[in-house]
Design an enzyme around this catalytic site. Sequence first.
Site, PDB file in Angstrom:
ATOM      1  N   GLU A 183      -2.924   6.042  12.833  1.00  0.00           N
ATOM      2  CA  GLU A 183      -1.852   7.335  13.192  1.00  0.00           C
ATOM      3  C   GLU A 183      -2.875   8.542  14.587  1.00  0.00           C
ATOM      4  O   GLU A 183      -2.420   9.174  13.988  1.00  0.00           O
ATOM      5  CB  GLU A 183      -1.056   7.585  11.886  1.00  0.00           C
ATOM      6  CG  GLU A 183      -0.901   6.611  11.633  1.00  0.00           C
ATOM      7  CD  GLU A 183      -0.097   6.758   9.885  1.00  0.00           C
ATOM      8  OE1 GLU A 183       0.038   7.634   9.605  1.00  0.00           O
ATOM      9  OE2 GLU A 183       0.165   6.033   9.624  1.00  0.00           O
ATOM     10  N   GLU A 225       0.763  -3.574   7.577  1.00  0.00           N
ATOM     11  CA  GLU A 225       1.712  -2.967   6.663  1.00  0.00           C
ATOM     12  C   GLU A 225       3.076  -3.510   6.187  1.00  0.00           C
ATOM     13  O   GLU A 225       2.943  -2.465   6.715  1.00  0.00           O
ATOM     14  CB  GLU A 225       1.246  -1.730   6.708  1.00  0.00           C
ATOM     15  CG  GLU A 225       0.199  -0.936   6.588  1.00  0.00           C
ATOM     16  CD  GLU A 225      -0.385   0.434   7.100  1.00  0.00           C
ATOM     17  OE1 GLU A 225       0.824   1.071   6.754  1.00  0.00           O
ATOM     18  OE2 GLU A 225      -1.975   1.090   7.151  1.00  0.00           O
ATOM     19  N   SER A 253      37.850 -32.915  -2.560  1.00  0.00           N
ATOM     20  CA  SER A 253      37.315 -32.301  -3.326  1.00  0.00           C
ATOM     21  C   SER A 253      37.812 -31.726  -4.621  1.00  0.00           C
ATOM     22  O   SER A 253      38.638 -32.632  -5.424  1.00  0.00           O
ATOM     23  CB  SER A 253      36.673 -31.334  -2.266  1.00  0.00           C
ATOM     24  OG  SER A 253      36.345 -30.021  -3.369  1.00  0.00           O
TER      25      SER A 253
HETATM   26  C1  XIL Z   1       0.891   4.850   2.046  1.00  0.00           C
HETATM   27  C2  XIL Z   1       0.694   4.465   0.164  1.00  0.00           C
HETATM   28  O1  XIL Z   1       0.756   2.772   0.862  1.00  0.00           O
HETATM   29  C3  XIL Z   1       1.027   5.637  -0.465  1.00  0.00           C
HETATM   30  O2  XIL Z   1       0.940   5.033  -1.922  1.00  0.00           O
HETATM   31  C4  XIL Z   1       0.973   6.850  -0.488  1.00  0.00           C
HETATM   32  O3  XIL Z   1       1.120   7.664  -1.049  1.00  0.00           O
HETATM   33  C5  XIL Z   1       0.466   7.150   0.802  1.00  0.00           C
HETATM   34  O4  XIL Z   1      -0.015   6.045   1.666  1.00  0.00           O
HETATM   35  N1  XIL Z   1       0.500   4.422   7.127  1.00  0.00           N
HETATM   36  C6  XIL Z   1      -0.833   3.799   6.202  1.00  0.00           C
HETATM   37  C7  XIL Z   1      -0.874   2.975   4.858  1.00  0.00           C
HETATM   38  O5  XIL Z   1      -1.505   3.048   6.978  1.00  0.00           O
HETATM   39  O6  XIL Z   1      -2.421   4.165   4.266  1.00  0.00           O
HETATM   40  C8  XIL Z   1      -0.173   4.328   3.951  1.00  0.00           C
HETATM   41  O7  XIL Z   1       0.117   4.404   2.533  1.00  0.00           O
HETATM   42  C9  XIL Z   1       1.462   3.722   4.447  1.00  0.00           C
HETATM   43  C10 XIL Z   1       1.541   4.396   5.333  1.00  0.00           C
END
Ligand code: XIL
Length: 685
Positions: A120, A238, A588
């Site tokens: 990010e 994700e 039916s």
């Molecule tokens: C999230 C986790 O799922 C949560 O438990 C935590 O509180 C915050 O981070 N982008 C990412 C992940 O790259 O690491 C993030 O994960 C969600 C968004």
Amino acid sequence: MVGVAVNQRNITQPEQIALVKQEFNSITAENDMKPGVIHPKEGVWNWENADKIANFCRQNGIKLRGHNLLWHSQMADWMFYDNKKNLVKKEVLFKRMREHIHAVVNRYKDVIYCWDVVNEAIKDGPARPAFMGGGQDQPLRESTIFKICGNDEFIRKAFEYAREADPNALLFYNDYNECDPAKRDRIYNMVKEMKAAGVPIDGIGMQGHYNIYGPSEEDIEAAISKYEEIVDHIHITELDIRVNQEMGGQLRFSRNEGAVVTNDQKLLQEKKYSELFRVLRRHKAKVDCVTFWNLCDADSWVGVNNYPLPFDKDLKPKNVHTVLTHFDPAIDTQVIKEDFQPCATCQPRQQYPQVNSQGFVRFRVVAPDAKYVICSAGHGGGMGGTVLKKQKDGSWMGTTLVPEDEGFHYYTVSIDGAQVLDPGTNSYYGGSRWQSGTEVPAHDGAFYAERTDIEHGNVQKILFPSKVNGDQLRPAYVYTPAGYGKNPKQRYPVLYLQHGWGENETSWPVQGKANLIMDNLIAEGKALPFIVVMTYGMTNDIVFGQGFNRNKLADDFQKVLVDELIPYVDSHFLTKADKKNRAMAGLSMGGMETHAITLARPETFGSWGILSGGMYTPEEVKDKKVDYIFISCGSKEGPDRIRKAVDDLKAAGYNAESYISEGTAHEFLTWRRSLYQMAQKLFKK
Ligand code: XIL
């Protein structure tokens, strides 16, 4: 590979371990390897949970994605500051980064095959507006790290350090909103330029935090296509699909507290998942791995009420899971012919819905301010329903995923949850309400064609008095053949023909085309001229879930039919009023009524027909002196039991016939064809 982001529960509780092992072959640590978690202070390392995940993968032979080495969030923030809380010089930062990356990468080298090295780092938001010259602004997120460096050097360094530490690991740049065209181009430009400069980037991670409304299939495909130009590995890192309108990786979002997930939202989600995976399969040469962000809805970082994953809060697979695992690969490559024509169900001058020569149906509904539009016909994501896509002109369009069966199909339109009729079609009574309809031309449809070269009979609506359940008039449609009444001495046999659950007295004459079928048969000399009476079978007085008393229904309707309607018809029409010349049949639930009433009043009806509504056994029929039994269904309705029932009846000496409608299910083409077959046999004995 299909992966899952895990927390500690997922790898320690037996039920969850079993699910992880059964469903996934790649794992990402949801939090336990992030810099801020694993390395919270200089010299302080929390290896324990990360080790547990690594060991779980080692023991079970599951691949491990490393997540992540550098991020603006959940970061080892101490790296940015000196002991006076001032920002450090970039040389200090780089030294700390290098030590961190080397330590973590080395520790899990044997099991982690790829790393999200930088997470990010690109900023959100649109491209620079045209009045400011267009193009892209400074592309990087203005994080603390960026402030220390003033440019993208920290990204280059992170990749270099990771490569030094493990020359064999695949190194990824990972980000969210990665399908948004402006952000996509920033990611693309940065990775392209860095790769050209020798920065060791092997892949792009598309986080895939989507929602049921977006991103569009086109935007996803466009992003993958661009990324494919510059890297050999693309991972969806994700994945989750929320039911609200938010997307992306930001940590502030609505958890949908208290919201109820509607059936429409479920369908939209199935559609989004299946459409996404179709895109991914098209790009399978480079998309190697798809990781779901969390095991089940209860674990989801966006909250259980966002319903985002293939497994629900109780770890049970949702329909989404079936959609993703039981897809038909032929659909990925099918070519839909662009020879669409308006359906025969269209209102005059309306152009939609349309049907093509393969049986695909295309819908168009104008609803410029709608959030979503779904037609309940056809197949969209997984189950029934076609999700329409918004067009530039404010209309919504969509094509069924697979061809519809030949014949007639009911549907309604959901516009933001309001169930309405498609203004493009005529209305058809079914499902206890007026609905819209599609009609896919049947290859054998000539038997109900509207022919101008023959004489036609009449369909008239009658109202007859009834005392069952209160004094009232009840409706029926009466078909009388061409020439009826010309010779007052000519009398006709009568077929009492019943509709199914949710339908009424209009269903046979309108969607059933009963009069056209009779006209054509009689004109061709294939059937004797007879009257068809179609009344309301009281089937919709049944409310599902409130106890269905089949006997009461058949009882009430039996009185209406046998004690009220038949005497009325016999006294108002030119009928042959005897058992031999009277038949009852139904589709039916109307078939169930036929079964009950013919057996209860065998002196009334000589011929009996059940269309997709059950069967008779020789024991039931014994001593009832039936002239003819007709039993039918569609080939998609389990026809073997129908064939067997008729074989048993024949073996017992009864005049029985079965008919199976090829390629149809519990739908009107089955019943049109059944009437066509049955009518040729009635009253001839
Ligand atoms: C999230 C986790 O799922 C949560 O438990 C935590 O509180 C915050 O981070 N982008 C990412 C992940 O790259 O690491 C993030 O994960 C969600 C968004």
